[in-house]
Enzyme design. Structure first.
Site, PDB file in Angstrom:
ATOM      1  N   LYS A 221       0.810  -1.215   0.000  1.00 19.52           N
ATOM      2  CA  LYS A 221       0.000   0.000   0.000  1.00 19.52           C
ATOM      3  C   LYS A 221       0.848   1.273   0.000  1.00 19.52           C
ATOM      4  O   LYS A 221       2.052   1.262   0.248  1.00 19.52           O
ATOM      5  CB  LYS A 221      -0.974  -0.026   1.181  1.00 19.52           C
ATOM      6  CG  LYS A 221      -2.145  -0.968   0.941  1.00 19.52           C
ATOM      7  CD  LYS A 221      -3.311  -0.676   1.848  1.00 19.52           C
ATOM      8  CE  LYS A 221      -4.567  -1.386   1.357  1.00 19.52           C
ATOM      9  NZ  LYS A 221      -5.713  -1.190   2.258  1.00 19.52           N
ATOM     10  N   ARG A 255      -4.736  -9.752   4.279  1.00 21.70           N
ATOM     11  CA  ARG A 255      -5.092  -9.687   2.854  1.00 21.70           C
ATOM     12  C   ARG A 255      -3.826  -9.313   2.076  1.00 21.70           C
ATOM     13  O   ARG A 255      -3.285  -8.222   2.255  1.00 21.70           O
ATOM     14  CB  ARG A 255      -6.203  -8.661   2.650  1.00 21.70           C
ATOM     15  CG  ARG A 255      -6.706  -8.543   1.220  1.00 21.70           C
ATOM     16  CD  ARG A 255      -7.850  -7.539   1.134  1.00 21.70           C
ATOM     17  NE  ARG A 255      -8.349  -7.418  -0.214  1.00 21.70           N
ATOM     18  CZ  ARG A 255      -7.880  -6.572  -1.127  1.00 21.70           C
ATOM     19  NH1 ARG A 255      -6.870  -5.753  -0.812  1.00 21.70           N
ATOM     20  NH2 ARG A 255      -8.384  -6.527  -2.342  1.00 21.70           N
TER      21      ARG A 255
END
Length: 286
Positions: A221, A255
């Site tokens: 991210k 995840r």
């Protein structure tokens, strides 16, 4: 006890959720699993490497070309049905904020609805309750789907995360979603700047302390990229470091894009914490 699909997981058992994007413009793989066969091959590889959950997404999280609910369903529903047929024991999650899509994928065999946009469509939790499937309750800071944060502020980011996610979880259970199938997610990068995501990670133990299983979506991210000043394809080391910290603080579900590497990190942390025996222990015993 966390119960998803046919599986049950003890409190200290880490769980990997592998990302399979059915989009042509995903930020990380740039559409590598948009077509059916590469996507099914990705599922097979992820399961072999230790993923218990496959998370199917039909819309890119960030800004981009508009995707209607009809198109999102076209990208996900048939694929969910095929994954269900080929991998009957795998837990199938679908990353969607739309109740109509949630209904369609549950009919096709999904076990879990991953609501990454913080309950923007209240009907999604109602769908989860109606079908008896799991639900991920995420903090997105009130952001509209597919928007990036701009000068967002919080008096106390973790206090806001707890208020929103626990509130969504309690509402879900009140609607009839099985309590043991509800997770909360701090929503790294969603409605947050990099400092907010770092603080959410540092204080993750406060989420774990609520008693709800915590899911984290850290993989490659922007907050990792900005912290280390690295492009998307060079964020694995930072992601794994953040994964290790999150595991030590008690998060349960991860995840991820890179399953095998994450599995090793989680196993190592679990062994250090005393929750897992070493795979081999011969040193000093011969």
């Amino acid at each position: 006890m966390l119960r998803l699909g046919r599986r049950e997981f003890d409190a200290h058992e880490p769980v990997i959720m592998a990302i399979v994007n059915r989009t042509p413009d995903s930020f990380y793989d740039q559409g590598a699993t948009f077509l059916d066969e590469p996507a099914l091959a990705r599922v097979e590889q992820a399961v072999a490497e230790g993923a218990a959950i496959i998370d199917v997404g039909g819309v890119k999280a960030g800004p981009g070309e508009a995707v209607s609910a009809t198109e999102e369903a076209r990208r996900t529903v048939g694929f969910v049905a095929e994954v269900r047929r080929r991998f009957p024991d795998v837990i199938i999650s679908v990353d969607t904020w739309r109740a109509s899509v949630g209904e369609a994928v549950c009919e096709a065999g999904a076990d879990l609805l991953n609501d990454a946009w913080g309950g923007v469509d209240p009907g999604l939790a109602e769908v989860a309750a109606r079908y008896g499937v799991g639900l991920v309750c995420t903090h997105a800071g009130g952001a509209e789907p597919r928007t990036r944060p701009h000068r967002v502020t919080y008096d106390d980011v973790m206090a806001d995360i707890l208020r929103v996610t626990v509130g969504l979880a309690e509402r879900a259970v009140a609607l009839g979603v099985p309590r043991e199938s509800v997770m909360i997610d701090p929503g790294h990068d969603f409605g947050k700047n990099t400092r907010h995501s770092l603080e959410a990670t540092r204080r993750l133990g406060e989420m774990v302390g609520t008693g709800w299983p915590v899911l984290v979506s850290l993989s490659n991210k922007d907050f990792v990229g900005e912290t280390l000043d690295q492009p998307v394809k060079e964020r694995l080391v930072g992601t794994l470091a953040t994964t290790a910290v999150s595991a030590w603080l008690g998060a349960q579900v991860y995840r991820v894009h890179e399953v095998a590497e994450t599995r090793q990190v989680l196993d190592m942390v679990a062994s250090i914490a005393g929750h897992r025996r070493p795979a081999v222990a011969r040193r000093g015993l011969a």
